[in-house]
Design a protein around this motif. Structure first.
Motif, PDB file in Angstrom:
ATOM      1  N   LYS A 275      -2.950   6.703  14.639  1.00  0.00           N
ATOM      2  CA  LYS A 275      -4.218   7.452  15.884  1.00  0.00           C
ATOM      3  C   LYS A 275      -5.134   6.472  15.994  1.00  0.00           C
ATOM      4  CE  LYS A 275      -5.987  11.614  12.372  1.00  0.00           C
ATOM      5  NZ  LYS A 275      -6.726  11.971  11.865  1.00  0.00           N
ATOM      6  N   TYR A 276      -5.094   5.181  15.610  1.00  0.00           N
ATOM      7  CA  TYR A 276      -6.355   4.565  15.958  1.00  0.00           C
ATOM      8  C   TYR A 276      -5.446   2.913  16.376  1.00  0.00           C
ATOM      9  CZ  TYR A 276      -8.629   7.674  13.758  1.00  0.00           C
ATOM     10  OH  TYR A 276      -9.435   8.253  12.876  1.00  0.00           O
ATOM     11  N   SER A 277      -5.967   1.913  17.155  1.00  0.00           N
ATOM     12  CA  SER A 277      -5.299   0.833  17.415  1.00  0.00           C
ATOM     13  C   SER A 277      -6.012  -0.199  16.460  1.00  0.00           C
ATOM     14  CB  SER A 277      -6.037   0.183  18.794  1.00  0.00           C
ATOM     15  OG  SER A 277      -5.966   1.404  19.962  1.00  0.00           O
ATOM     16  N   GLN A 278      -4.589  -1.425  15.642  1.00  0.00           N
ATOM     17  CA  GLN A 278      -4.903  -1.891  15.230  1.00  0.00           C
ATOM     18  C   GLN A 278      -6.400  -3.199  15.358  1.00  0.00           C
ATOM     19  OE1 GLN A 278      -3.156  -5.254  13.219  1.00  0.00           O
ATOM     20  NE2 GLN A 278      -3.702  -3.944  11.280  1.00  0.00           N
ATOM     21  N   ARG A 279      -7.047  -3.225  14.475  1.00  0.00           N
ATOM     22  CA  ARG A 279      -8.246  -4.934  14.766  1.00  0.00           C
ATOM     23  C   ARG A 279      -8.096  -4.659  13.506  1.00  0.00           C
ATOM     24  NH1 ARG A 279      -6.250  -3.725  19.221  1.00  0.00           N
ATOM     25  NH2 ARG A 279      -7.770  -3.844  21.155  1.00  0.00           N
ATOM     26  N   TYR A 280      -7.399  -7.119  12.922  1.00  0.00           N
ATOM     27  CA  TYR A 280      -7.506  -6.953  11.714  1.00  0.00           C
ATOM     28  C   TYR A 280      -7.488  -8.323  12.306  1.00  0.00           C
ATOM     29  CZ  TYR A 280      -8.031  -8.312   6.548  1.00  0.00           C
ATOM     30  OH  TYR A 280      -7.584  -8.212   5.394  1.00  0.00           O
ATOM     31  N   VAL A 281      -9.381  -9.035  11.947  1.00  0.00           N
ATOM     32  CA  VAL A 281      -9.543 -10.358  11.749  1.00  0.00           C
ATOM     33  C   VAL A 281      -9.022 -12.024  11.286  1.00  0.00           C
ATOM     34  CG1 VAL A 281     -11.312 -12.435  12.356  1.00  0.00           C
ATOM     35  CG2 VAL A 281     -11.382 -10.158  13.379  1.00  0.00           C
ATOM     36  N   GLY A 282      -9.795 -11.262   9.647  1.00  0.00           N
ATOM     37  CA  GLY A 282      -9.064 -11.361   8.338  1.00  0.00           C
ATOM     38  C   GLY A 282     -10.759 -11.758   8.285  1.00  0.00           C
ATOM     39  N   SER A 283     -11.733 -12.140   8.574  1.00  0.00           N
ATOM     40  CA  SER A 283     -12.994 -11.724   8.744  1.00  0.00           C
ATOM     41  C   SER A 283     -13.615 -10.278   8.533  1.00  0.00           C
ATOM     42  CB  SER A 283     -13.500 -13.281   9.252  1.00  0.00           C
ATOM     43  OG  SER A 283     -13.238 -13.714   9.578  1.00  0.00           O
ATOM     44  N   LEU A 284     -14.009 -10.410   6.602  1.00  0.00           N
ATOM     45  CA  LEU A 284     -14.993  -8.733   6.860  1.00  0.00           C
ATOM     46  C   LEU A 284     -15.759  -8.628   7.942  1.00  0.00           C
ATOM     47  CD1 LEU A 284     -15.420  -6.225   5.252  1.00  0.00           C
ATOM     48  CD2 LEU A 284     -16.513  -7.556   3.490  1.00  0.00           C
ATOM     49  N   VAL A 285     -16.686  -9.765   7.911  1.00  0.00           N
ATOM     50  CA  VAL A 285     -18.288  -9.391   8.900  1.00  0.00           C
ATOM     51  C   VAL A 285     -17.683  -8.975  10.290  1.00  0.00           C
ATOM     52  CG1 VAL A 285     -20.206  -9.926  10.022  1.00  0.00           C
ATOM     53  CG2 VAL A 285     -19.940 -10.860   7.303  1.00  0.00           C
ATOM     54  N   ALA A 286     -17.089  -9.660  10.964  1.00  0.00           N
ATOM     55  CA  ALA A 286     -16.282  -9.910  12.183  1.00  0.00           C
ATOM     56  C   ALA A 286     -15.567  -8.139  11.852  1.00  0.00           C
ATOM     57  CB  ALA A 286     -15.026 -11.130  12.541  1.00  0.00           C
ATOM     58  N   ASP A 287     -15.354  -7.845  11.615  1.00  0.00           N
ATOM     59  CA  ASP A 287     -14.006  -6.669  11.320  1.00  0.00           C
ATOM     60  C   ASP A 287     -15.277  -5.390  11.352  1.00  0.00           C
ATOM     61  OD1 ASP A 287     -11.000  -7.775   9.850  1.00  0.00           O
ATOM     62  OD2 ASP A 287     -10.673  -7.419  12.408  1.00  0.00           O
ATOM     63  N   PHE A 288     -16.321  -5.468  10.414  1.00  0.00           N
ATOM     64  CA  PHE A 288     -17.103  -4.918  10.979  1.00  0.00           C
ATOM     65  C   PHE A 288     -18.607  -4.994  11.900  1.00  0.00           C
ATOM     66  CE2 PHE A 288     -19.961  -1.501   8.598  1.00  0.00           C
ATOM     67  CZ  PHE A 288     -21.400  -2.179   8.939  1.00  0.00           C
ATOM     68  N   HIS A 289     -18.646  -5.885  11.778  1.00  0.00           N
ATOM     69  CA  HIS A 289     -19.604  -5.447  13.553  1.00  0.00           C
ATOM     70  C   HIS A 289     -18.051  -4.808  14.525  1.00  0.00           C
ATOM     71  CE1 HIS A 289     -23.032  -7.091  15.707  1.00  0.00           C
ATOM     72  NE2 HIS A 289     -21.820  -7.711  16.553  1.00  0.00           N
ATOM     73  N   ARG A 290     -17.322  -5.107  14.688  1.00  0.00           N
ATOM     74  CA  ARG A 290     -16.829  -4.538  16.038  1.00  0.00           C
ATOM     75  C   ARG A 290     -16.498  -2.843  15.369  1.00  0.00           C
ATOM     76  NH1 ARG A 290     -11.631  -6.368  14.604  1.00  0.00           N
ATOM     77  NH2 ARG A 290     -11.797  -4.731  13.361  1.00  0.00           N
ATOM     78  N   ASN A 291     -16.425  -2.788  14.559  1.00  0.00           N
ATOM     79  CA  ASN A 291     -16.209  -1.289  13.976  1.00  0.00           C
ATOM     80  C   ASN A 291     -17.553  -0.915  13.917  1.00  0.00           C
ATOM     81  OD1 ASN A 291     -13.226  -1.798  13.631  1.00  0.00           O
ATOM     82  ND2 ASN A 291     -13.489  -2.070  11.542  1.00  0.00           N
TER      83      ASN A 291
END
Ligand code: P6P
Length: 325
Positions: free
Chosen positions: A230-246
């Motif tokens: 369903k969705y595009s994959q985005r994974y930085v490997g830093s929880l804060v960065a991934d959460f902030h974008r989401n």
């Protein structure tokens, strides 16, 4: 009334807006201690190799992980600013095995659980990293001890994180209010840039380490497949960065338990609980895959948890697929 074009600073926000709503001025001091510490941390993050702060200390932390020099430096900075705030009674930290009990006269006694620098594996390659803080108020009349820090996330009074990315952004959550502040390099102050953050209704992204797929159990593999479809994959490997974008764009972060990590990889007290608090105040949700993160009664300071975090409807759908077996 602020002058035209003036952006509310974090200092103004926590001393004026909050007073109107009866927020304790001690909490303002705690937030400003975090902001001051993050200004010092981001200076070291941005100097990086120039300031000879990269690399490891050679030590292994309580998590069994190699300690990056910036991890230690960040931990020391925040312990110092929080201890000196006059309102923090105890600090729990990813880098420190035992709680730091702040001695001396502490007015009201906030308890802060922190990951001082999240995303260590990204430090040396100039990828976004961050700091995460959960804030509780000690029980009335309590003399804090180690057990005082083992509080469920649903008793947090605030949570905040800082992402050191293309800009330095501090996101602050209190009950039903999430606001974002961007560090102005000119003034050195955080200015209100994201008032009243709500996670968008539409989920756009999913963030998970697809390399772990082979060690997930079948129900979880099925849940991840649905996200992938369903969705595009985005994974930085830093929880804060991934959460902030989401949080800003709509998305779900998933780090489930797997064969190698029966309890999950992320830490309950200073990663899942604070970001779960932020997510819920912004209209999102945080689950282990089986229960609400913030309802977990913690047993250990550094305990880990599976984490599914982001758009409420997508978290609930993912949980139902996992639970269905
Ligand atoms: P993996 C960083 O070390 C961290 O704790 C989180 O910030 C991040 O989400 C996760 O680990 C990444 O783990 O196994 O995908 O490298």
């Amino acid at each position: 009334m602020p002058a035209a074009g003036h952006r509310t600073t974090l200092q103004e926000y926590v001393t004026s807006e909050w007073q109107d709503k009866g927020q304790n001025d001690g909490l303002a001091a705690v937030i400003m201690a975090i902001a001051d510490g993050s200004c010092r941390v981001q200076q070291q993050v941005r100097q990086a190799a120039l300031a000879d702060v990269l690399g490891t200390t050679g030590e292994i932390n309580v998590q069994g992980e190699i300690v990056e020099r910036l991890d230690k430096a960040s931990s020391d900075i925040f312990v110092e600013t929080l201890s000196q705030s006059g309102h923090v009674a105890a600090i729990g930290c990813e880098e420190i095995e035992k709680p730091v009990i702040v001695e001396g006269d502490v007015a009201d006694g906030y308890i802060v659980l922190m990951d001082p620098l999240d995303g260590s594996s990204n430090i040396d390659v100039a990828v976004s990293i961050g700091s995460i803080f959960g804030i509780w108020l000690k029980r009335p009349g309590e003399t804090v001890n180690d057990d005082s820090l083992l509080r469920p996330g649903n008793q947090q009074v605030a949570a905040t994180y800082v992402v050191y990315g293309s800009s330095t952004v501090l996101v602050l959550a209190t009950k039903n209010k999430v606001s974002g502040f961007t560090l102005d390099p000119e003034s050195g102050a955080f200015a209100l840039t994201h008032p009243n953050i709500k996670i968008p209704a539409e989920c756009a992204y999913y963030s998970t380490n697809e390399g772990n797929n082979k060690v997930l159990d079948k129900p979880t593999q099925k849940a991840i497949t649905l996200l992938r479809d369903k969705y595009s994959q985005r994974y930085v490997g830093s929880l804060v960065a991934d959460f902030h974008r989401n949080l800003l764009k709509g998305g779900i972060f998933a780090y489930p338990a797997d064969q190698n990590r029966k309890d999950g990889r992320l830490r309950l007290m200073y990663e899942a609980n604070p970001l779960g608090f932020v997510a819920e105040q912004a209209g999102g949700a945080a689950s282990t895959g089986y229960e609400r993160i913030m309802d977990i009664v913690p047993q250990q300071l550094h305990q880990r948890t599976p984490l599914i975090l982001g758009n409420k409807d997508v978290v609930e759908e993912t949980v139902s697929v996992i639970k269905a077996g």
